[in-house]
Scaffold this active site. Structure first.
Site, PDB file in Angstrom:
ATOM      1  N   ASP A  21      40.739  44.355  25.527  1.00 56.59           N
ATOM      2  CA  ASP A  21      40.716  42.892  25.425  1.00 56.59           C
ATOM      3  C   ASP A  21      41.546  42.440  24.232  1.00 56.59           C
ATOM      4  OD1 ASP A  21      40.075  40.323  26.063  1.00 56.59           O
ATOM      5  OD2 ASP A  21      38.024  40.397  25.302  1.00 56.59           O
ATOM      6  N   HIS A  38      50.568  41.366  27.302  1.00 57.44           N
ATOM      7  CA  HIS A  38      50.242  42.431  28.260  1.00 57.44           C
ATOM      8  C   HIS A  38      51.244  43.586  28.130  1.00 57.44           C
ATOM      9  CE1 HIS A  38      47.071  40.049  29.823  1.00 57.44           C
ATOM     10  NE2 HIS A  38      47.840  39.161  30.422  1.00 57.44           N
ATOM     11  N   LEU A 133      43.544  65.791  31.603  1.00 57.35           N
ATOM     12  CA  LEU A 133      42.823  64.515  31.470  1.00 57.35           C
ATOM     13  C   LEU A 133      42.815  63.832  32.824  1.00 57.35           C
ATOM     14  CD1 LEU A 133      41.640  62.282  29.465  1.00 57.35           C
ATOM     15  CD2 LEU A 133      43.923  61.257  29.591  1.00 57.35           C
TER      16      LEU A 133
HETATM   17  C1  FPP Z   1      42.374  41.377  28.602  1.00 61.96           C
HETATM   18  O1  FPP Z   1      42.992  40.704  27.538  1.00 61.96           O
HETATM   19  C2  FPP Z   1      43.346  42.263  29.217  1.00 61.96           C
HETATM   20  C3  FPP Z   1      43.696  42.208  30.523  1.00 61.96           C
HETATM   21  C4  FPP Z   1      43.114  41.278  31.499  1.00 61.96           C
HETATM   22  C5  FPP Z   1      44.767  43.087  31.059  1.00 61.96           C
HETATM   23  C6  FPP Z   1      44.804  44.467  30.524  1.00 61.96           C
HETATM   24  C7  FPP Z   1      46.152  44.997  30.759  1.00 61.96           C
HETATM   25  C8  FPP Z   1      46.850  45.773  29.907  1.00 61.96           C
HETATM   26  C9  FPP Z   1      46.302  46.321  28.680  1.00 61.96           C
HETATM   27  C10 FPP Z   1      48.273  46.116  30.138  1.00 61.96           C
HETATM   28  C11 FPP Z   1      48.580  46.974  31.294  1.00 61.96           C
HETATM   29  C12 FPP Z   1      47.576  48.016  31.615  1.00 61.96           C
HETATM   30  C13 FPP Z   1      47.890  49.282  31.945  1.00 61.96           C
HETATM   31  C14 FPP Z   1      46.834  50.223  32.392  1.00 61.96           C
HETATM   32  C15 FPP Z   1      49.259  49.787  31.905  1.00 61.96           C
HETATM   33  P1  FPP Z   1      43.235  39.145  27.636  1.00 61.96           P
HETATM   34  O2  FPP Z   1      44.593  38.932  28.180  1.00 61.96           O
HETATM   35  O3  FPP Z   1      42.118  38.508  28.367  1.00 61.96           O
HETATM   36  O4  FPP Z   1      43.237  38.749  26.127  1.00 61.96           O
HETATM   37  P2  FPP Z   1      42.643  37.417  25.475  1.00 61.96           P
HETATM   38  O5  FPP Z   1      41.139  37.531  25.552  1.00 61.96           O
HETATM   39  O6  FPP Z   1      43.149  37.497  24.091  1.00 61.96           O
HETATM   40  O7  FPP Z   1      43.187  36.261  26.242  1.00 61.96           O
END
Ligand code: FPP
Length: 219
Positions: A21, A38, A133
């Site tokens: 997150d 992202h 893994l």
């Molecule tokens: C939550 O942070 C994160 C997500 C909804 C997406 C997670 C994706 C990645 C880490 C990148 C790609 C993943 C892989 C496996 C290659 P948020 O965007 O809700 O953050 P915020 O709470 O600050 O808005």
């Protein structure tokens, strides 16, 4: 040789799960679009996977990449995320295969775009023999849905959530019945191998009792 970071031996290999997150906030604080967050998050994923693959104490790593509730986000963000994931699989798949990382995707596939579904199938096939893994990527995932469908994975030992929130957000609810929870204020793109090592240190410092009296579970 690169040092491992589990730091203490454990009787059985661990299943670590991470709620990644904070990508959006990371980008907003830099005046960047959320998609840049992202992308930075994907770089942090690469570091975490490499660290886990090097660590013989970790058998499985499950990452929450897109929840079933994330469909509520603006369509351009969802599209950008799916493109990023497909690109990640295309570039990281061969590295995973070379490093003995078996990649699986958990969650629904019927609502994902066809190119992403193909990239998933190709990566799963190319990495199927990996034994260092097991990397599980949760996509269009809802624990409530998975429980209803009987799609369960091994119990989680350690669940890490970055970004400062302290909740499970429909992730691995059944499998985390006895998971140790570690919540970090750090935003996911800033998550480092040192943070990972710190979470594992905290895990090892806790006594897991599974209903026993203190000290009894270890005997
Ligand atoms: C939550 O942070 C994160 C997500 C909804 C997406 C997670 C994706 C990645 C880490 C990148 C790609 C993943 C892989 C496996 C290659 P948020 O965007 O809700 O953050 P915020 O709470 O600050 O808005």
């Amino acid at each position: 040789m690169t040092p491992t970071f589990a730091l203490q031996s454990t009787s059985s290999p661990l299943h670590v799960a991470i709620i990644m997150d904070g990508n959006g906030r990371w980008a907003t604080r830099r005046g960047l679009p959320r998609s840049a967050g992202h992308r930075a998050g994907a770089r942090a994923v690469r570091g975490a996977v490499e660290a886990a693959a090097r660590d013989p104490a970790i058998a499985a790593l499950t990452l929450y990449a897109f929840s079933a509730d994330n469909w509520r986000r603006p369509a351009p963000e969802v599209t950008a995320l799916f493109r990023l994931l497909a690109r990640f699989l295309a570039t990281e798949g061969p590295r995973c295969a070379a490093n003995g990382v078996r990649v699986s995707v958990i969650g629904r596939r019927d609502r994902l775009p066809a190119p992403l579904v193909s990239a998933i199938a190709a990566t799963e096939a190319a990495t199927a023999a990996g034994s260092a893994l097991h990397l599980r990527i949760a996509l269009d995932y809802s624990a409530r849905w998975a429980i209803g469908a009987g799609c369960l994975v091994p119990d989680v030992d350690l669940l890490i959530r970055t970004g400062g929130e302290r909740r499970l957000s429909d992730f691995l609810l059944w499998e985390s019945a006895y998971a140790e929870l570690v919540f970090l204020d750090r935003l996911w793109p800033d998550f480092t191998v040192a943070d990972f090592a710190g979470a594992l240190r905290e895990f090892h410092a806790r006594e897991r009792r599974f209903g026993h009296l203190p000290g009894a579970a270890a005997r």
